[in-house]
Design a protein around this motif. Sequence first.
Motif, mmCIF file in Angstrom:
data_model
loop_
_atom_site.group_PDB
_atom_site.id
_atom_site.type_symbol
_atom_site.label_atom_id
_atom_site.label_comp_id
_atom_site.label_asym_id
_atom_site.label_seq_id
_atom_site.Cartn_x
_atom_site.Cartn_y
_atom_site.Cartn_z
ATOM 1 N N TYR A 136 -2.725 -1.279 -3.464
ATOM 2 C CA TYR A 136 -3.475 -2.235 -4.278
ATOM 3 C C TYR A 136 -4.922 -2.343 -3.810
ATOM 4 O O TYR A 136 -5.846 -2.380 -4.622
ATOM 5 C CB TYR A 136 -2.806 -3.610 -4.217
ATOM 6 C CG TYR A 136 -3.489 -4.655 -5.037
ATOM 7 C CD1 TYR A 136 -3.317 -4.699 -6.416
ATOM 8 C CD2 TYR A 136 -4.314 -5.602 -4.451
ATOM 9 C CE1 TYR A 136 -3.940 -5.659 -7.178
ATOM 10 C CE2 TYR A 136 -4.944 -6.565 -5.197
ATOM 11 C CZ TYR A 136 -4.753 -6.577 -6.567
ATOM 12 O OH TYR A 136 -5.381 -7.537 -7.313
ATOM 13 N N TYR A 137 -5.137 -2.395 -2.510
ATOM 14 C CA TYR A 137 -6.479 -2.602 -1.983
ATOM 15 C C TYR A 137 -7.246 -1.310 -1.733
ATOM 16 O O TYR A 137 -8.402 -1.351 -1.330
ATOM 17 C CB TYR A 137 -6.424 -3.425 -0.698
ATOM 18 C CG TYR A 137 -6.066 -4.869 -0.954
ATOM 19 C CD1 TYR A 137 -6.935 -5.704 -1.638
ATOM 20 C CD2 TYR A 137 -4.847 -5.394 -0.530
ATOM 21 C CE1 TYR A 137 -6.626 -7.015 -1.888
ATOM 22 C CE2 TYR A 137 -4.523 -6.708 -0.775
ATOM 23 C CZ TYR A 137 -5.414 -7.517 -1.445
ATOM 24 O OH TYR A 137 -5.093 -8.813 -1.697
ATOM 25 N N SER A 138 -6.632 -0.156 -1.945
ATOM 26 C CA SER A 138 -7.344 1.094 -1.685
ATOM 27 C C SER A 138 -8.277 1.479 -2.834
ATOM 28 O O SER A 138 -9.208 2.248 -2.636
ATOM 29 C CB SER A 138 -6.348 2.231 -1.434
ATOM 30 O OG SER A 138 -5.615 2.489 -2.607
ATOM 31 N N VAL A 139 -8.066 0.946 -4.033
ATOM 32 C CA VAL A 139 -8.888 1.297 -5.196
ATOM 33 C C VAL A 139 -9.917 0.198 -5.405
ATOM 34 O O VAL A 139 -9.571 -0.962 -5.565
ATOM 35 C CB VAL A 139 -8.010 1.449 -6.461
ATOM 36 C CG1 VAL A 139 -8.873 1.742 -7.672
ATOM 37 C CG2 VAL A 139 -6.975 2.528 -6.251
ATOM 38 N N PHE B 52 7.806 -1.498 2.427
ATOM 39 C CA PHE B 52 7.478 -1.541 0.998
ATOM 40 C C PHE B 52 6.308 -2.479 0.733
ATOM 41 O O PHE B 52 5.402 -2.156 -0.048
ATOM 42 C CB PHE B 52 8.709 -1.989 0.207
ATOM 43 C CG PHE B 52 8.443 -2.157 -1.261
ATOM 44 C CD1 PHE B 52 8.249 -1.052 -2.062
ATOM 45 C CD2 PHE B 52 8.380 -3.420 -1.814
ATOM 46 C CE1 PHE B 52 8.002 -1.207 -3.416
ATOM 47 C CE2 PHE B 52 8.136 -3.582 -3.160
ATOM 48 C CZ PHE B 52 7.941 -2.473 -3.966
ATOM 49 N N THR B 53 6.288 -3.640 1.378
ATOM 50 C CA THR B 53 5.190 -4.587 1.182
ATOM 51 C C THR B 53 3.872 -4.015 1.690
ATOM 52 O O THR B 53 2.840 -4.118 1.008
ATOM 53 C CB THR B 53 5.504 -5.906 1.909
ATOM 54 O OG1 THR B 53 6.767 -6.391 1.458
ATOM 55 C CG2 THR B 53 4.440 -6.938 1.648
ATOM 56 N N LEU B 54 3.882 -3.394 2.863
ATOM 57 C CA LEU B 54 2.654 -2.800 3.391
ATOM 58 C C LEU B 54 2.160 -1.645 2.526
ATOM 59 O O LEU B 54 0.955 -1.518 2.273
ATOM 60 C CB LEU B 54 2.880 -2.323 4.823
ATOM 61 C CG LEU B 54 3.061 -3.416 5.870
ATOM 62 C CD1 LEU B 54 3.435 -2.811 7.203
ATOM 63 C CD2 LEU B 54 1.809 -4.247 5.970
ATOM 64 N N PHE B 55 3.081 -0.821 2.048
ATOM 65 C CA PHE B 55 2.707 0.290 1.174
ATOM 66 C C PHE B 55 2.098 -0.223 -0.134
ATOM 67 O O PHE B 55 1.092 0.316 -0.614
ATOM 68 C CB PHE B 55 3.939 1.147 0.896
ATOM 69 C CG PHE B 55 3.650 2.368 0.085
ATOM 70 C CD1 PHE B 55 2.992 3.445 0.637
ATOM 71 C CD2 PHE B 55 4.050 2.441 -1.243
ATOM 72 C CE1 PHE B 55 2.726 4.580 -0.105
ATOM 73 C CE2 PHE B 55 3.788 3.562 -1.995
ATOM 74 C CZ PHE B 55 3.123 4.632 -1.432
ATOM 75 N N SER B 56 2.683 -1.270 -0.701
ATOM 76 C CA SER B 56 2.154 -1.840 -1.941
ATOM 77 C C SER B 56 0.774 -2.445 -1.722
ATOM 78 O O SER B 56 -0.123 -2.283 -2.558
ATOM 79 C CB SER B 56 3.109 -2.905 -2.480
ATOM 80 O OG SER B 56 4.350 -2.330 -2.773
#
Length: 53
Positions: free
Chosen positions: A28-31, A20-24
């Motif tokens: 967050y950093y992909s945009v 969950f932390t990695l997915f979040s």
Amino acid sequence: MPQMAPIAWLSLFIIFSTIFTLFSMMNYYSVMPQTPKSFVSQKHLTSPFNWKW
């Protein structure tokens, strides 16, 4: 049906929390936010109404 040992619940919790932390973080950093090129070139839109109360 056998019960799960507490260490199995702990390892499941750690695995799902990490995922969950990695997915979040990836979301967050992909945009990349678009920054305005310059503030002078933008026209500030003002309201045609001049309220004097």
